[in-house]
Design an enzyme around this catalytic site. Sequence first.
Site, mmCIF file in Angstrom:
data_model
loop_
_atom_site.group_PDB
_atom_site.id
_atom_site.type_symbol
_atom_site.label_atom_id
_atom_site.label_comp_id
_atom_site.label_asym_id
_atom_site.label_seq_id
_atom_site.Cartn_x
_atom_site.Cartn_y
_atom_site.Cartn_z
ATOM 1 N N TYR A 119 0.858 -1.189 0.000
ATOM 2 C CA TYR A 119 0.000 0.000 0.000
ATOM 3 C C TYR A 119 0.889 1.232 0.000
ATOM 4 O O TYR A 119 1.864 1.306 0.750
ATOM 5 C CB TYR A 119 -0.896 0.021 1.252
ATOM 6 C CG TYR A 119 -1.748 1.271 1.333
ATOM 7 C CD1 TYR A 119 -3.018 1.304 0.784
ATOM 8 C CD2 TYR A 119 -1.246 2.443 1.912
ATOM 9 C CE1 TYR A 119 -3.785 2.454 0.812
ATOM 10 C CE2 TYR A 119 -2.012 3.602 1.945
ATOM 11 C CZ TYR A 119 -3.276 3.598 1.396
ATOM 12 O OH TYR A 119 -4.031 4.739 1.416
ATOM 13 N N GLU A 207 -3.176 7.607 -4.278
ATOM 14 C CA GLU A 207 -3.123 6.298 -3.639
ATOM 15 C C GLU A 207 -2.799 5.222 -4.667
ATOM 16 O O GLU A 207 -3.470 5.122 -5.691
ATOM 17 C CB GLU A 207 -4.474 5.990 -2.968
ATOM 18 C CG GLU A 207 -4.456 4.702 -2.159
ATOM 19 C CD GLU A 207 -5.819 4.397 -1.542
ATOM 20 O OE1 GLU A 207 -5.960 4.497 -0.319
ATOM 21 O OE2 GLU A 207 -6.742 4.084 -2.315
#
Length: 397
Positions: A119, A207
């Site tokens: 992530y 992101e």
Amino acid sequence: MNIHEYQAKSLLRSYGAPVSDGRVVLRAEEAKTAAGELDGPVWVVKAQIHAGGRGKGTFKEPEAGSAGGVRIAKSVSEAAEEAKHMLGRTLVTKQTGPAGKQVNRVYIEDGAGIDKEFYLALLVDRGTSRISFVCSTEGGMDIEEVAESTPEKILSFSVDPATGYQAFHGRRIAFMLELTGGAVKQCVKLMGTLYKMFLEKDMEMLEINPLILTTGGDLKCLDAKMGFDSNAVYRHADIAELRDVTEEDPKELEASKYDLNYIALDGEIGCMVNGAGLAMATMDIIKLYGSEPANFLDVGGGATKDKVTEAFKIITSDPQVKGILVNIFGGIMRCDVIAEGVVAAVKEVGLKVPLVVRLEGTNVEKGKDIINNSDVDVIAADNLKDGAEKIVKAVKG
Ligand code: ADP
Ligand code: MG
């Protein structure tokens, strides 16, 4: 302002960040040609909506419950079939809410061999007034869930704007992700690229979930979500062009045409207020008396009668609205202008729910006269507390 994954990836590509080759498809007929231009041997077909969680999402009718806004295909014709299957259907994910979002575009890209999923995010950190990196070894997962159950698996730090991005920032991330060899170098370079993009394009959020280590040992951005500061989009014609209005709330879109500060919410009481602070206070007091606001709306200081009329029409067009509270503290905004707008709007669209009006300040008597002399069915309130109590009572009975 948000953009689609394929647009974000094209931007990443233009900065030299590693992404897979892909083609966007708007009509099912185009899917076969698009997939044929890619190398394979595995194709990934991805629904393009402004929401994450697509992989675990489900489609609505027909074949309700059929899984997956991210599907793997083993041939060009299979990829085309998957694209055809997605286009025009409604995909429900954790982030869309139960109504879901209609899929109007799909992205077909080369499948990547995945060794590990990470992530990674960059965001404007209001706490430190800086840009922060957030990364985790737990990629492809809900980061909120990771933060809740295993916070030690998340690394987060902000970058001092005086020095800007430095190689040690990138190495910190690389070591957290337990990268070795060439991947460390790639990480240092990629993080620098992302930081540069973030600044240059006035992003609010970037992101990459997942960022992957391929089976060949290279880093690659497998998903991309970008949000831009709407107040800065005027500086970036290339970004403004990427806006997809079909992804936006139609009420918010309408409001933006009239330069109204409007945000749709989930509650039942529509609010028309002047000034952002008073609008926040109005929402708070509605909650205090046991109900929920259906929107945030600041009509601003110099609103005209037409603008107020449009604002009122947007509120009444929301089927969730069970009552309306107009709360105006006239300073630059004059109470008579608000009153004229409300009366004009009610005349045009009718009034099917209770309406409480609280007016105070400049031209308050004139405003009250306009409303009293009209045949609009209004419950008058003396102050904010009184207004909130009355509208909640009128709605809840
Ligand atoms: P979402 O976050 O909306 O579910 P992602 O783009 O993150 O969508 O895709 C979900 C998962 O699908 C990823 O975590 C990854 O495992 C897999 N995936 C996505 N794109 C590819 C690709 N090009 N090649 C291989 N697997 C992929
Ligand atoms: Mg993702």
